[in-house]
Structure formats: structure tokens, C-alpha cells
Design a protein around this motif. Structure first.
Motif, PDB file in Angstrom:
ATOM      1  N   ALA A 152       0.807  -1.219   0.000  1.00  0.00           N
ATOM      2  CA  ALA A 152       0.000   0.000   0.000  1.00  0.00           C
ATOM      3  C   ALA A 152       0.839   1.267   0.000  1.00  0.00           C
ATOM      4  CB  ALA A 152      -0.935  -0.003   1.204  1.00  0.00           C
ATOM      5  N   THR A 153       2.040   1.184   0.544  1.00  0.00           N
ATOM      6  CA  THR A 153       2.899   2.367   0.601  1.00  0.00           C
ATOM      7  C   THR A 153       3.911   2.441  -0.531  1.00  0.00           C
ATOM      8  OG1 THR A 153       4.469   1.216   2.064  1.00  0.00           O
ATOM      9  CG2 THR A 153       2.701   2.491   3.116  1.00  0.00           C
ATOM     10  N   SER A 154       4.001   1.389  -1.329  1.00  0.00           N
ATOM     11  CA  SER A 154       5.056   1.359  -2.344  1.00  0.00           C
ATOM     12  C   SER A 154       4.551   1.373  -3.787  1.00  0.00           C
ATOM     13  CB  SER A 154       5.937   0.120  -2.145  1.00  0.00           C
ATOM     14  OG  SER A 154       5.190  -1.075  -2.309  1.00  0.00           O
ATOM     15  N   VAL A 155       3.335   0.878  -4.049  1.00  0.00           N
ATOM     16  CA  VAL A 155       2.863   0.796  -5.433  1.00  0.00           C
ATOM     17  C   VAL A 155       2.424   2.157  -5.955  1.00  0.00           C
ATOM     18  CG1 VAL A 155       2.164  -1.621  -5.278  1.00  0.00           C
ATOM     19  CG2 VAL A 155       0.521   0.192  -4.711  1.00  0.00           C
ATOM     20  N   ARG A 156       2.472   2.294  -7.263  1.00  0.00           N
ATOM     21  CA  ARG A 156       2.007   3.510  -7.932  1.00  0.00           C
ATOM     22  C   ARG A 156       0.664   3.202  -8.584  1.00  0.00           C
ATOM     23  NH1 ARG A 156       3.302   5.199 -13.183  1.00  0.00           N
ATOM     24  NH2 ARG A 156       4.979   3.634 -13.217  1.00  0.00           N
ATOM     25  N   ILE A 157      -0.366   3.932  -8.177  1.00  0.00           N
ATOM     26  CA  ILE A 157      -1.717   3.719  -8.679  1.00  0.00           C
ATOM     27  C   ILE A 157      -2.159   4.957  -9.443  1.00  0.00           C
ATOM     28  CG2 ILE A 157      -4.120   3.257  -8.062  1.00  0.00           C
ATOM     29  CD1 ILE A 157      -3.055   1.959  -5.478  1.00  0.00           C
ATOM     30  N   GLU A 158      -2.623   4.755 -10.670  1.00  0.00           N
ATOM     31  CA  GLU A 158      -3.122   5.854 -11.496  1.00  0.00           C
ATOM     32  C   GLU A 158      -4.575   5.578 -11.866  1.00  0.00           C
ATOM     33  OE1 GLU A 158      -0.034   7.161 -14.580  1.00  0.00           O
ATOM     34  OE2 GLU A 158       0.643   5.145 -14.002  1.00  0.00           O
ATOM     35  N   LEU A 159      -5.413   6.573 -11.637  1.00  0.00           N
ATOM     36  CA  LEU A 159      -6.834   6.451 -11.958  1.00  0.00           C
ATOM     37  C   LEU A 159      -7.178   7.510 -13.000  1.00  0.00           C
ATOM     38  CD1 LEU A 159      -8.194   6.150  -8.291  1.00  0.00           C
ATOM     39  CD2 LEU A 159      -7.627   4.286  -9.864  1.00  0.00           C
ATOM     40  N   THR A 160      -7.051   7.138 -14.259  1.00  0.00           N
ATOM     41  CA  THR A 160      -7.356   8.074 -15.341  1.00  0.00           C
ATOM     42  C   THR A 160      -8.405   7.435 -16.243  1.00  0.00           C
ATOM     43  OG1 THR A 160      -5.414   7.209 -16.523  1.00  0.00           O
ATOM     44  CG2 THR A 160      -5.105   9.216 -15.239  1.00  0.00           C
ATOM     45  N   ASP A 161      -8.066   7.267 -17.526  1.00  0.00           N
ATOM     46  CA  ASP A 161      -8.980   6.585 -18.428  1.00  0.00           C
ATOM     47  C   ASP A 161      -9.017   5.089 -18.142  1.00  0.00           C
ATOM     48  OD1 ASP A 161      -6.278   6.610 -19.263  1.00  0.00           O
ATOM     49  OD2 ASP A 161      -6.857   5.810 -21.219  1.00  0.00           O
ATOM     50  N   ALA A 162      -7.999   4.610 -17.437  1.00  0.00           N
ATOM     51  CA  ALA A 162      -7.908   3.208 -17.030  1.00  0.00           C
ATOM     52  C   ALA A 162      -7.254   3.170 -15.648  1.00  0.00           C
ATOM     53  CB  ALA A 162      -7.082   2.408 -18.034  1.00  0.00           C
ATOM     54  N   VAL A 163      -7.360   2.017 -14.990  1.00  0.00           N
ATOM     55  CA  VAL A 163      -6.695   1.837 -13.697  1.00  0.00           C
ATOM     56  C   VAL A 163      -5.333   1.213 -13.972  1.00  0.00           C
ATOM     57  CG1 VAL A 163      -6.799   0.757 -11.428  1.00  0.00           C
ATOM     58  CG2 VAL A 163      -8.910   1.500 -12.545  1.00  0.00           C
ATOM     59  N   ARG A 164      -4.280   1.902 -13.558  1.00  0.00           N
ATOM     60  CA  ARG A 164      -2.933   1.415 -13.814  1.00  0.00           C
ATOM     61  C   ARG A 164      -2.194   1.184 -12.508  1.00  0.00           C
ATOM     62  NH1 ARG A 164      -4.032   4.671 -18.193  1.00  0.00           N
ATOM     63  NH2 ARG A 164      -3.580   3.717 -20.222  1.00  0.00           N
ATOM     64  N   LEU A 165      -1.545   0.038 -12.438  1.00  0.00           N
ATOM     65  CA  LEU A 165      -0.751  -0.351 -11.278  1.00  0.00           C
ATOM     66  C   LEU A 165       0.704  -0.412 -11.714  1.00  0.00           C
ATOM     67  CD1 LEU A 165      -0.497  -1.456  -8.360  1.00  0.00           C
ATOM     68  CD2 LEU A 165      -0.970  -3.738  -9.298  1.00  0.00           C
ATOM     69  N   ASP A 166       1.513   0.510 -11.209  1.00  0.00           N
ATOM     70  CA  ASP A 166       2.913   0.614 -11.628  1.00  0.00           C
ATOM     71  C   ASP A 166       3.027   0.659 -13.146  1.00  0.00           C
ATOM     72  OD1 ASP A 166       3.893   0.727  -9.032  1.00  0.00           O
ATOM     73  OD2 ASP A 166       4.101  -1.440  -8.872  1.00  0.00           O
ATOM     74  N   GLY A 167       2.132   1.433 -13.752  1.00  0.00           N
ATOM     75  CA  GLY A 167       2.170   1.654 -15.190  1.00  0.00           C
ATOM     76  C   GLY A 167       1.452   0.633 -16.045  1.00  0.00           C
ATOM     77  N   VAL A 168       0.962  -0.445 -15.443  1.00  0.00           N
ATOM     78  CA  VAL A 168       0.285  -1.509 -16.201  1.00  0.00           C
ATOM     79  C   VAL A 168      -1.231  -1.379 -16.037  1.00  0.00           C
ATOM     80  CG1 VAL A 168      -0.006  -4.003 -16.450  1.00  0.00           C
ATOM     81  CG2 VAL A 168       2.241  -3.043 -15.870  1.00  0.00           C
ATOM     82  N   ASP A 169      -1.973  -1.466 -17.147  1.00  0.00           N
ATOM     83  CA  ASP A 169      -3.426  -1.395 -17.111  1.00  0.00           C
ATOM     84  C   ASP A 169      -3.987  -2.654 -16.448  1.00  0.00           C
ATOM     85  OD1 ASP A 169      -6.169  -1.304 -17.573  1.00  0.00           O
ATOM     86  OD2 ASP A 169      -5.977  -0.577 -19.627  1.00  0.00           O
ATOM     87  N   VAL A 170      -4.622  -2.476 -15.287  1.00  0.00           N
ATOM     88  CA  VAL A 170      -5.182  -3.606 -14.545  1.00  0.00           C
ATOM     89  C   VAL A 170      -6.698  -3.446 -14.369  1.00  0.00           C
ATOM     90  CG1 VAL A 170      -3.042  -4.146 -13.323  1.00  0.00           C
ATOM     91  CG2 VAL A 170      -4.633  -2.480 -12.339  1.00  0.00           C
ATOM     92  N   SER A 171      -7.314  -2.673 -15.245  1.00  0.00           N
ATOM     93  CA  SER A 171      -8.748  -2.393 -15.133  1.00  0.00           C
ATOM     94  C   SER A 171      -9.582  -3.661 -15.054  1.00  0.00           C
ATOM     95  CB  SER A 171      -9.213  -1.546 -16.321  1.00  0.00           C
ATOM     96  OG  SER A 171      -8.468  -0.350 -16.419  1.00  0.00           O
ATOM     97  N   ALA A 172      -9.219  -4.672 -15.846  1.00  0.00           N
ATOM     98  CA  ALA A 172      -9.953  -5.931 -15.839  1.00  0.00           C
ATOM     99  C   ALA A 172      -9.478  -6.844 -14.715  1.00  0.00           C
ATOM    100  CB  ALA A 172      -9.807  -6.635 -17.190  1.00  0.00           C
ATOM    101  N   ALA A 173      -8.192  -6.893 -14.495  1.00  0.00           N
ATOM    102  CA  ALA A 173      -7.623  -7.821 -13.508  1.00  0.00           C
ATOM    103  C   ALA A 173      -8.124  -7.556 -12.100  1.00  0.00           C
ATOM    104  CB  ALA A 173      -6.094  -7.741 -13.537  1.00  0.00           C
ATOM    105  N   ILE A 174      -8.366  -6.292 -11.748  1.00  0.00           N
ATOM    106  CA  ILE A 174      -8.790  -5.989 -10.375  1.00  0.00           C
ATOM    107  C   ILE A 174     -10.244  -6.374 -10.125  1.00  0.00           C
ATOM    108  CG2 ILE A 174      -7.090  -4.151 -10.057  1.00  0.00           C
ATOM    109  CD1 ILE A 174      -9.391  -2.137 -10.505  1.00  0.00           C
ATOM    110  N   ARG A 175     -10.964  -6.760 -11.170  1.00  0.00           N
ATOM    111  CA  ARG A 175     -12.365  -7.174 -11.007  1.00  0.00           C
ATOM    112  C   ARG A 175     -12.495  -8.689 -10.855  1.00  0.00           C
ATOM    113  NH1 ARG A 175     -14.407  -2.472  -9.382  1.00  0.00           N
ATOM    114  NH2 ARG A 175     -13.456  -0.809 -10.649  1.00  0.00           N
ATOM    115  N   ASP A 176     -11.378  -9.384 -10.876  1.00  0.00           N
ATOM    116  CA  ASP A 176     -11.402 -10.830 -10.676  1.00  0.00           C
ATOM    117  C   ASP A 176     -11.974 -11.142  -9.293  1.00  0.00           C
ATOM    118  OD1 ASP A 176     -10.090 -13.577 -11.644  1.00  0.00           O
ATOM    119  OD2 ASP A 176      -9.756 -13.358  -9.485  1.00  0.00           O
TER     120      ASP A 176
END
Length: 211
Positions: A53-77
Motif C-alpha cells: 500500500a505504501t510502495s505501489v504507484r496507482i493511477e486512476l485516469t482513463d484506465a486503472v494502472r498499477l505501476d504503469g500496467v493497465d489492470v482495469s480488468a484484472a482488479i475485477r477478478d
């Protein structure tokens, strides 16, 4: 302006918040996606959630990105969803993500922020607070249709999550004292969105004029 949209699981907060933001030209802040990102990172990396929680980079723009990777679908698993619910009660995880959420809002702009503690913990100064709910049966039907999971299983899991969210020591699920409670059980999405957008416009129209 900040609109705080809180409520229990399955109330349709994400869908409503996104639609309200679009209707008003605000920015949508999906705090639930942040917990899901931490859950996904913890599961895939085998690291402790509080450290993630203190180390990852989370971006909430047109997609949800975790450390630069689009995880919009993966987080809904479903596995990630279950893990997100579990780690959301951890004080260190909540503290880390609440800090990030406050920083985003404090940077300025108009926001529709949804979650379970926006109006009570993250941003108590919100000009409009809405607590969106629905009957347990209606919420379970919606979630079942969304995920494909059996209705009875979804209802049981939802009841368990409601109890966990409402009884946790840090940031329990509850409506802020000055929140407007909106029961969406018998309402269409368009009706819920219109009601919240109308309230927001009324608040903006009644703002004191700048001298």
C-alpha cells in the motif's frame, strides 16, 4: 466542489459516481479500485498488503494502472475482490490509501469520490455527501448479474461483508451525520444520477458569492 458518495457493497456506487461525474464534468475518484490494486499486487507478488500500500504507484485516469500496467480488468477478478475486502479492514492499508486519496482531492478540482468512508474520514469537508443504499436483495441481484455468481451465494457474501464493514475498528461503514440518504431499490440508474446531479447544482448555485 467535492461530492462524497458512500454506501454498502452492491449499492451501485461506482456506476452512479462515474455517471454523475460525467453529467457534471467532474473527476471521478474510484477509491475501491485503489484497494483492489493493493490486493492484486499483494496476491501476485506475495508481499504484505501494508507494505504494498505504501510502495505501489496507482493511477486512476482513463484506465486503472498499477505501476504503469493497465489492470482495469484484472482488479475485477473475484479472487482480487475477495482479497480487497479482507485487506480493507487493515489499519495500515487504510491509513496509506486514505492519505493518497486526501492528497488527490486536496490538489484541487471538482470530484465525485466514492467509497465507504469518504464523507466521514477521507473528506469530511465535502460540500455534498450522499449515502447510497438499497435493500440487501436488490444489491445481491445487481452484483450477481454483474459477476455471474449465484444469487444466494452473492447475498450471503454481501451480508458477511456488510457486517465486516460496519463493525471494523477503523473507518466503519456509516452515513455521515449531514449525508443525504438515497435508497435506490426502486429507482433506475438515470433517476439516481439525476437526483444527485440536481443536489450538486443546487449546492453550487447557493455558494456564497466571492467578494
Amino acid at each position: 466542489m467535492v461530492i462524497a458518495l458512500d454506501g454498502p457493497a452492491g449499492a451501485g456506487k461506482s456506476t452512479v459516481a462515474r455517471a454523475v461525474a460525467d453529467a457534471l464534468g467532474f473527476t471521478y475518484l474510484d477509491t475501491g479500485a485503489m484497494y483492489r490494486c493493493v490486493a492484486l499486487a499483494a496476491l501476485t507478488r506475495g508481499e504484505a498488503p501494508d507494505r504494498v500500500a505504501t510502495s505501489v504507484r496507482i493511477e486512476l485516469t482513463d484506465a486503472v494502472r498499477l505501476d504503469g500496467v493497465d489492470v482495469s480488468a484484472a482488479i475485477r477478478d473475484p479472487e482480487v475482490s475477495a482479497e480487497a475486502s479482507r485487506i480493507a479492514v487493515l489499519p495500515a492499508v487504510r491509513a496509506a490509501l486514505v492519505t493518497r486519496q486526501r492528497e488527490l482531492i486536496a490538489a484541487g478540482g471538482d470530484w465525485v469520490a466514492e467509497g465507504r468512508d469518504i464523507g466521514t474520514v477521507v473528506w469530511p469537508e465535502a460540500e455534498l455527501k450522499v449515502f447510497l443504499t438499497a435493500s440487501p436483495e436488490a444489491r445481491a441481484r445487481r452484483r450477481s448479474a454483474q459477476t455471474g455468481a449465484p444469487y444466494e451465494q452473492t447475498l450471503a457474501e454481501q451480508i458477511e461483508r456488510d457486517a465486516r464493514d460496519g463493525s471494523r475498528a477503523q473507518s466503519p461503514l456509516r452515513a455521515a451525520a449531514d449525508a443525504i440518504c438515497l435508497d435506490s431499490t426502486g429507482l433506475r440508474l438515470s433517476e439516481v444520477v439525476a437526483a444527485i446531479a440536481r443536489l450538486a447544482r443546487e449546492r453550487m448555485a447557493n455558494r456564497p458569492a466571492l467578494s
